[in-house]
Scaffold this motif. Structure first.
Motif, PDB file in Angstrom:
ATOM      1  N   GLU A 235       0.821  -1.209   0.000  1.00  0.00           N
ATOM      2  CA  GLU A 235       0.000   0.000   0.000  1.00  0.00           C
ATOM      3  C   GLU A 235       0.856   1.262   0.000  1.00  0.00           C
ATOM      4  O   GLU A 235       0.324   2.362  -0.055  1.00  0.00           O
ATOM      5  N   ARG A 236       2.165   1.079   0.085  1.00  0.00           N
ATOM      6  CA  ARG A 236       3.100   2.211   0.076  1.00  0.00           C
ATOM      7  C   ARG A 236       2.777   3.215   1.179  1.00  0.00           C
ATOM      8  O   ARG A 236       2.764   4.427   0.963  1.00  0.00           O
ATOM      9  N   ASP A 237       2.486   2.670   2.351  1.00  0.00           N
ATOM     10  CA  ASP A 237       2.057   3.505   3.467  1.00  0.00           C
ATOM     11  C   ASP A 237       2.948   3.238   4.679  1.00  0.00           C
ATOM     12  O   ASP A 237       2.632   2.410   5.522  1.00  0.00           O
ATOM     13  N   LEU A 238       4.053   3.942   4.732  1.00  0.00           N
ATOM     14  CA  LEU A 238       4.985   3.780   5.846  1.00  0.00           C
ATOM     15  C   LEU A 238       4.369   4.240   7.158  1.00  0.00           C
ATOM     16  O   LEU A 238       4.611   3.651   8.220  1.00  0.00           O
ATOM     17  N   GLY A 239       3.533   5.278   7.102  1.00  0.00           N
ATOM     18  CA  GLY A 239       2.954   5.837   8.318  1.00  0.00           C
ATOM     19  C   GLY A 239       2.052   4.860   9.047  1.00  0.00           C
ATOM     20  O   GLY A 239       2.204   4.640  10.255  1.00  0.00           O
ATOM     21  N   THR A 240       1.094   4.255   8.336  1.00  0.00           N
ATOM     22  CA  THR A 240       0.188   3.295   8.965  1.00  0.00           C
ATOM     23  C   THR A 240       0.945   2.075   9.457  1.00  0.00           C
ATOM     24  O   THR A 240       0.656   1.525  10.527  1.00  0.00           O
ATOM     25  N   SER A 241       1.931   1.637   8.684  1.00  0.00           N
ATOM     26  CA  SER A 241       2.763   0.506   9.085  1.00  0.00           C
ATOM     27  C   SER A 241       3.445   0.773  10.420  1.00  0.00           C
ATOM     28  O   SER A 241       3.391  -0.047  11.351  1.00  0.00           O
ATOM     29  N   LEU A 242       4.076   1.929  10.532  1.00  0.00           N
ATOM     30  CA  LEU A 242       4.768   2.289  11.768  1.00  0.00           C
ATOM     31  C   LEU A 242       3.784   2.486  12.910  1.00  0.00           C
ATOM     32  O   LEU A 242       4.049   2.084  14.055  1.00  0.00           O
ATOM     33  N   LEU A 243       2.628   3.080  12.620  1.00  0.00           N
ATOM     34  CA  LEU A 243       1.637   3.350  13.654  1.00  0.00           C
ATOM     35  C   LEU A 243       1.109   2.058  14.277  1.00  0.00           C
ATOM     36  O   LEU A 243       1.100   1.904  15.505  1.00  0.00           O
ATOM     37  N   LEU A 244       0.682   1.121  13.438  1.00  0.00           N
ATOM     38  CA  LEU A 244       0.096  -0.107  13.949  1.00  0.00           C
ATOM     39  C   LEU A 244       1.115  -0.937  14.726  1.00  0.00           C
ATOM     40  O   LEU A 244       0.817  -1.459  15.811  1.00  0.00           O
ATOM     41  N   PHE A 245       2.310  -1.063  14.173  1.00  0.00           N
ATOM     42  CA  PHE A 245       3.323  -1.854  14.865  1.00  0.00           C
ATOM     43  C   PHE A 245       3.748  -1.172  16.162  1.00  0.00           C
ATOM     44  O   PHE A 245       3.965  -1.831  17.185  1.00  0.00           O
ATOM     45  N   GLY A 246       3.852   0.149  16.127  1.00  0.00           N
ATOM     46  CA  GLY A 246       4.225   0.883  17.335  1.00  0.00           C
ATOM     47  C   GLY A 246       3.192   0.760  18.434  1.00  0.00           C
ATOM     48  O   GLY A 246       3.536   0.624  19.622  1.00  0.00           O
ATOM     49  N   ILE A 247       1.906   0.807  18.072  1.00  0.00           N
ATOM     50  CA  ILE A 247       0.842   0.647  19.064  1.00  0.00           C
ATOM     51  C   ILE A 247       0.943  -0.716  19.729  1.00  0.00           C
ATOM     52  O   ILE A 247       0.834  -0.845  20.955  1.00  0.00           O
ATOM     53  N   PHE A 248       1.155  -1.769  18.910  1.00  0.00           N
ATOM     54  CA  PHE A 248       1.210  -3.115  19.466  1.00  0.00           C
ATOM     55  C   PHE A 248       2.399  -3.274  20.414  1.00  0.00           C
ATOM     56  O   PHE A 248       2.260  -3.839  21.508  1.00  0.00           O
ATOM     57  N   VAL A 249       3.556  -2.786  20.025  1.00  0.00           N
ATOM     58  CA  VAL A 249       4.739  -2.910  20.883  1.00  0.00           C
ATOM     59  C   VAL A 249       4.542  -2.129  22.179  1.00  0.00           C
ATOM     60  O   VAL A 249       4.898  -2.607  23.275  1.00  0.00           O
ATOM     61  N   ALA A 250       3.964  -0.930  22.080  1.00  0.00           N
ATOM     62  CA  ALA A 250       3.724  -0.131  23.286  1.00  0.00           C
ATOM     63  C   ALA A 250       2.752  -0.829  24.227  1.00  0.00           C
ATOM     64  O   ALA A 250       2.971  -0.884  25.450  1.00  0.00           O
ATOM     65  N   MET A 251       1.659  -1.391  23.676  1.00  0.00           N
ATOM     66  CA  MET A 251       0.693  -2.098  24.514  1.00  0.00           C
ATOM     67  C   MET A 251       1.290  -3.380  25.080  1.00  0.00           C
ATOM     68  O   MET A 251       0.969  -3.786  26.203  1.00  0.00           O
ATOM     69  N   LEU A 252       2.159  -4.016  24.318  1.00  0.00           N
ATOM     70  CA  LEU A 252       2.838  -5.221  24.800  1.00  0.00           C
ATOM     71  C   LEU A 252       3.718  -4.889  26.002  1.00  0.00           C
ATOM     72  O   LEU A 252       3.782  -5.650  26.981  1.00  0.00           O
ATOM     73  N   TYR A 253       4.374  -3.747  25.945  1.00  0.00           N
ATOM     74  CA  TYR A 253       5.201  -3.325  27.082  1.00  0.00           C
ATOM     75  C   TYR A 253       4.335  -3.010  28.305  1.00  0.00           C
ATOM     76  O   TYR A 253       4.674  -3.387  29.436  1.00  0.00           O
ATOM     77  N   VAL A 254       3.198  -2.317  28.088  1.00  0.00           N
ATOM     78  CA  VAL A 254       2.301  -2.002  29.200  1.00  0.00           C
ATOM     79  C   VAL A 254       1.771  -3.287  29.835  1.00  0.00           C
ATOM     80  O   VAL A 254       1.660  -3.389  31.065  1.00  0.00           O
ATOM     81  N   ALA A 255       1.458  -4.288  29.015  1.00  0.00           N
ATOM     82  CA  ALA A 255       0.887  -5.539  29.521  1.00  0.00           C
ATOM     83  C   ALA A 255       1.917  -6.371  30.274  1.00  0.00           C
ATOM     84  O   ALA A 255       1.592  -7.004  31.289  1.00  0.00           O
ATOM     85  N   THR A 256       3.164  -6.397  29.800  1.00  0.00           N
ATOM     86  CA  THR A 256       4.172  -7.295  30.383  1.00  0.00           C
ATOM     87  C   THR A 256       5.197  -6.596  31.254  1.00  0.00           C
ATOM     88  O   THR A 256       5.869  -7.250  32.059  1.00  0.00           O
ATOM     89  N   GLU A 257       5.368  -5.283  31.062  1.00  0.00           N
ATOM     90  CA  GLU A 257       6.394  -4.499  31.759  1.00  0.00           C
ATOM     91  C   GLU A 257       7.793  -5.046  31.481  1.00  0.00           C
ATOM     92  O   GLU A 257       8.694  -4.962  32.326  1.00  0.00           O
ATOM     93  N   ARG A 258       7.973  -5.605  30.289  1.00  0.00           N
ATOM     94  CA  ARG A 258       9.277  -6.146  29.895  1.00  0.00           C
ATOM     95  C   ARG A 258       9.865  -5.312  28.763  1.00  0.00           C
ATOM     96  O   ARG A 258       9.315  -5.241  27.675  1.00  0.00           O
ATOM     97  N   LEU A 259      10.999  -4.675  29.043  1.00  0.00           N
ATOM     98  CA  LEU A 259      11.669  -3.844  28.049  1.00  0.00           C
ATOM     99  C   LEU A 259      12.173  -4.676  26.873  1.00  0.00           C
ATOM    100  O   LEU A 259      12.331  -4.160  25.757  1.00  0.00           O
TER     101      LEU A 259
END
Length: 447
Positions: A235-259
């Motif tokens: 889709e040639r959309d770097l922004g959405t790609s970064l946004l979705l992956f960033g949200i998941f990693v951030a929520m994963l950190y909040v859920a596990t508290e593992r850096l």
């Protein structure tokens, strides 16, 4: 003998009403300055606009007072302040384009999108009386999110604009389904992580004192990474790609508290981005515009022209700006949408831009405060995910315009022209209002 007296719980609605008055005043002042410098100021028209904004503020205030009385009192005023500045800046672009012989009605259309967005936010707090009901639709939300990402690839439905295939055509209007998909994915991530966080947090080998995930627990992260890479490539959309992956990693950190999850996630995305840049020319051109924006050859080819014009526009604004309505933001392509941050930076200067970013910080801080105060694990992750979604989107947009990261096609929430972004982000605010209402509501008070 001791007596027990009832303690009245403060809801913050009076404070909200006062802040709403400031937000309306800011919106009306901004519009008045734009009209004045365009020699288009009509006091009766400005009075109608002020009355309309006042009515919108009172309507949503009364809706919150009725259906979510304990909701955060700062969220809506901050959003309305941003929204009002955005509407004024978009109207200013209409005047600038008209002076060059191009008639546009971006300002009027954006007002309609704003009203519809406010209506959707009120609909959310009316219909969603308990956010925990959303957990029942965890996997349904995941499927809907995937469908939203894939819709632009459907022949005859998806359209390509400015080299990115992230739009669909509906009733003659272009909509960006990824804006709504991000909400569905946040719900899915919250439901999935609250169910599996013990396994994700406790299992795995230790390396240098840091516990890393087991390979078999990497499945969810790998799937989201693959989806993000496919969005970036096809889709040639770097922004959405970064946004979705960033949200998941951030929520994963909040859920596990593992850096370690953050380290692994950032490493995976960086590796995928480098490979995509090496294998696909359209991704490589984005990186070239970012790394070599000021090179004469790159600029003359048009690869970095928009970015460089935006940078020079902000530089000309300096510390205090040229004044609202007195700059030349129309020299930057798409100054009302992708580059509205550069437009504001030119006319309001660094000071005005920092004030606007402070409003975003306030919104995100209130979302995180809601996450802390929520008693339910699903609600904590949902509020944090929605807050991260806004924070990351602002970072991606502002970072791209200021050349901190490669330029993307995302829009600045509540500021930039675009119906999809306006509607989706007002829905996010509606969800945060419901979450904060239940987080701040005393246990003995029933809804």
């Amino acid at each position: 003998m001791a007596t027990v007296t009832d303690v009245k719980v403060r809801t913050g609605r009076r404070s909200e009403l006062g802040l709403l008055g400031l937000a309306v005043g800011l919106a009306v002042l901004a519009r008045g300055l734009v009209d004045y410098h365009a020699d288009f100021l009509e006091l009766d028209e400005l009075a109608i606009y002020a009355a309309g904004w006042t009515a919108v503020a009172l309507l949503i205030h009364l809706a919150i007072r009725r259906w979510a009385p304990f909701a955060d009192p700062v969220l809506v005023p901050a959003v309305l302040g941003l929204n009002g500045i955005g509407l004024a800046m978009i109207r200013r672009m209409d005047f600038a384009y008209a002076a060059r012989g191009r008639d546009t009605d971006f300002g009027e259309v954006q007002i309609a999108w704003t009203l519809l967005g406010v209506a959707l936010a009120m609909l959310v707090i009316l219909l969603l009386r308990d956010y925990r009901l959303l957990r029942r639709f965890t996997y349904t939300a995941g499927v809907l999110g995937l469908i939203g990402l894939l819709l632009p690839l459907v022949p005859g439905l998806g359209t390509e604009i400015n080299g990115a295939r992230i739009w669909i055509s509906v009733f003659g209007r272009s909509l960006q389904p990824a804006e709504f998909a991000k909400i569905a994915f946040v719900i899915f991530f919250a439901g999935f992580l609250v169910t599996n966080r013990d396994t994700l947090a406790l299992a795995g080998p230790k390396v240098l004192g840091m516990r890393f995930p087991r390979p078999r627990d990497m499945g969810p992260l790998a799937l989201v990474w693959v989806a993000a890479m496919l969005v970036q490539i096809y889709e040639r959309d770097l922004g959405t790609s970064l946004l979705l992956f960033g949200i998941f990693v951030a929520m994963l950190y909040v859920a596990t508290e593992r850096l370690s999850w953050v380290i692994v996630g950032l490493g995976m995305f960086a590796t995928g981005a480098v490979l995509a840049g090496a294998l696909f020319s359209h991704v490589a051109s984005r990186y070239t515009a970012w790394l070599h924006a000021l090179d004469a050859e790159v600029y003359r080819s048009g690869t970095s022209e928009q970015l460089v014009r935006g940078l020079f526009g902000m530089a000309s604004g300096g510390l205090f700006g040229t004044g609202l309505g007195e700059g030349r933001p129309d020299l930057v392509p798409y100054a009302e949408s992708d580059f509205i941050v550069a437009s504001i930076g030119e006319e309001l200067g660094l000071t005005g831009l920092m004030a606007i970013l402070t409003l975003y910080v306030i919104i995100v801080q209130r979302a995180m405060r809601t996450a802390i105060g929520t008693r339910h694990g699903f609600g904590k992750l949902l509020a944090a995910g929605l807050g991260f979604a806004i924070a990351l989107q602002v970072f991606i947009v502002v970072g791209g315009v200021t050349r901190v990261i490669p330029l993307t096609g995302l829009t600045t929430p509540f500021l930039a022209y675009g119906g999809s972004s306006m509607l989706a982000n007002w829905i996010v605010i509606g969800l945060l209002l419901r979450l904060s209402d239940q987080a701040r509501r005393p246990e003995e008070v029933t809804p």
